[in-house]
Design an enzyme around this catalytic site. Structure first.
Site, mmCIF file in Angstrom:
data_model
loop_
_atom_site.group_PDB
_atom_site.id
_atom_site.type_symbol
_atom_site.label_atom_id
_atom_site.label_comp_id
_atom_site.label_asym_id
_atom_site.label_seq_id
_atom_site.Cartn_x
_atom_site.Cartn_y
_atom_site.Cartn_z
ATOM 1 N N ASN A 9 22.291 53.632 59.192
ATOM 2 C CA ASN A 9 21.777 54.842 58.545
ATOM 3 C C ASN A 9 21.002 54.360 57.318
ATOM 4 O OD1 ASN A 9 21.301 57.277 57.327
ATOM 5 N ND2 ASN A 9 23.453 57.890 57.185
ATOM 6 N N ARG A 95 20.411 56.410 62.835
ATOM 7 C CA ARG A 95 20.244 57.813 62.495
ATOM 8 C C ARG A 95 18.767 57.995 62.128
ATOM 9 N NH1 ARG A 95 23.361 61.216 57.846
ATOM 10 N NH2 ARG A 95 22.347 63.185 58.311
ATOM 11 N N HIS A 183 21.069 67.885 60.099
ATOM 12 C CA HIS A 183 22.519 67.603 60.158
ATOM 13 C C HIS A 183 23.046 67.704 61.588
ATOM 14 C CE1 HIS A 183 22.923 68.866 55.672
ATOM 15 N NE2 HIS A 183 22.957 67.554 55.754
ATOM 16 N N ARG A 241 18.594 69.918 45.693
ATOM 17 C CA ARG A 241 17.526 70.688 46.369
ATOM 18 C C ARG A 241 17.725 72.188 46.159
ATOM 19 N NH1 ARG A 241 18.503 67.887 52.143
ATOM 20 N NH2 ARG A 241 19.529 66.130 51.128
ATOM 21 N N GLU A 379 29.533 61.228 61.780
ATOM 22 C CA GLU A 379 28.204 61.055 62.361
ATOM 23 C C GLU A 379 28.047 59.666 62.980
ATOM 24 O OE1 GLU A 379 27.283 62.492 58.508
ATOM 25 O OE2 GLU A 379 25.540 63.584 59.250
#
Ligand code: ADP
Length: 394
Positions: A9, A95, A183, A241, A379
């Site tokens: 990742n 990823r 996601h 964000r 993940e």
């Protein structure tokens, strides 16, 4: 020798990795998890075993060394050569944030795939270039190693067309300006676990609450709606964000306040959210510990938007059978779960205070019409499962 799967990742200044063995057991088994941080500045390397125990670290590098992605992957590869013992890495999974419309599942990487993914850089300029840099770097360091790309957008390609459209002229939609959702690997993992945990639930909202945060509506395990759209700045307010905001604000800032694209990007992605509202921190732990009223306001705003969007997603599902919390905040912040569940009482969620304060896994009362659960996301395991399926390593 056991087959190993390397999961990568990669971000702008870090490469996180995990190693799984894959030998007959129902799911790949985690061996190590580590990261190289501070790429381009001050590198540091750390690895933990499957129990979370630190097994190696390195902070000292020759003076002036600033590793890039190639240097990081070269180091990780040689570390694995020394440490992975009798495990032979047979494939790697990455990823990748954006797979556009075409990649609705994981894919074995070749030159054609890389060229397609490069085309998507403008859609995810903060992540996609680094994901691709790691793919290229690993190809340089280990040219024969099969690599698989696993996308954050792919899981959402099952959404109905209306959920993927903006109310924009058709030509813009057809050129790719549409809602993709993110996601996806986290949601896919939760969907993979749900039949064992809440088998009767057909309409589920999953709240992935980490530094990035979003909600996903699952109907029978498939995504039908999510709060993130064209980019990962949409939906809930996050660590730094904004989340969804009237686009008129952007026009106003450009026309009246002289903001250009770079300044706006910084504002929307880096200076807003929990950090912007609180002026204290982007980290939920700091906000919960702070006695600054602005920190409390940031938490309230976060919870308010989760409650509001939860109602919207229950609307998209036309009902709600279960709510799931996951990721850093969802798994570890009982007070946030409590406030969200209290806001969601009208949907049939009854909080079990004691179970919630102990981390669940069920955080609603036994007679709650709609149960709420904590399910830790994974993940990396989802990527390892995709690599195994893609290459039929098992
Ligand atoms: P990402 O993978 O997107 O960087 P994570 O899923 O690791 O994010 O979540 C990071 C967030 O989780 C941070 O806001 C952090 O403060 C929060 N978090 C982690 N542990 C706790 C905790 N014990 N209590 C409250 N918040 C926590």
């Amino acid at each position: 020798m056991a087959q190993g799967i390397l999961v990568i990742n990669a971000g702008s200044s870090s490469v996180k990795f995990a190693v799984f063995t894959d030998g007959g057991q129902p799911e790949p088994k985690l061996l190590f998890k580590g990261q190289m941080e501070g790429l381009g500045s001050d590198p540091s390397f750390q690895v933990r075993d499957a129990t979370g125990r630190k097994i190696d670290e390195r902070d000292e590098w020759p003076r002036g060394s600033t590793l890039n992605h190639v240097g990081a992957l070269r180091y990780i590869r040689s570390w694995l050569g020394d440490w992975a013992g009798n495990v032979k890495i047979g494939a790697a999974g990455h990823r990748v944030v954006h797979g556009g419309l075409d990649y609705d599942r994981a894919v074995r990487i070749d030159e054609g795939v890389i060229a397609d993914l490069e085309q998507l850089i403008p859609l995810a300029p903060l992540h996609q270039p680094h994901n691709l840099a790691a793919i290229r770097a690993l190809a340089e360091v280990a040219p024969k190693l099969p690599q698989v790309a696993c996308f954050d957008t792919a899981f959402h390609r099952t959404q109905p067309r209306v959920a993927q459209l903006f109310a924009l002229p058709k030509a813009l939609t057809e050129s790719g300006v549409r809602r993709y959702g993110f996601h996806g690997l986290s949601y896919e993992y939760i969907a993979h676990r749900l039949p064992d945990i809440v088998p009767e639930a057909r309409k589920v909202v999953v709240a992935h609450l980490g530094s990035g945060a979003s909600l996903c509506a699952l109907q029978d395990g498939r995504s039908i709606e999510s709060t993130m759209g064209f980019t990962a700045v949409d939906g809930l307010p996050m660590g730094t964000r904004t989340g969804a905001m009237d686009p008129g604000v952007v026009l106003y800032l450009m026309q009246e306040r002289g903001y250009d694209a770079k300044t706006l990007e910084k504002l929307l992605y880096k200076e807003s959210g929990l950090l912007g509202v609180s002026g204290v921190s982007n980290d939920m732990r700091d906000l919960l510990e702070s006695d600054d009223p602005a920190a409390a306001e940031a938490v309230d705003l976060f919870v308010y938007h989760i409650g509001k969007h939860l109602g919207a997603l229950a609307g998209a599902l036309e009902g709600l059978d279960a709510l799931v919390f996951t990721a850093g905040i969802g798994e570890n912040a009982p007070i946030v779960r409590k406030k969200v569940c209290q806001r969601a009482e009208w949907l049939g969620i009854r909080l079990d205070e004691e179970s919630n304060s102990q981390g669940g896994p069920r955080v609603s009362t036994l007679d709650s019409p709609v149960p709420a659960w904590v399910i830790p996301t994974n993940e990396e395991l989802m990527i390892a499962l995709h690599v195994r399926d893609e290459l039929r390593l098992a």
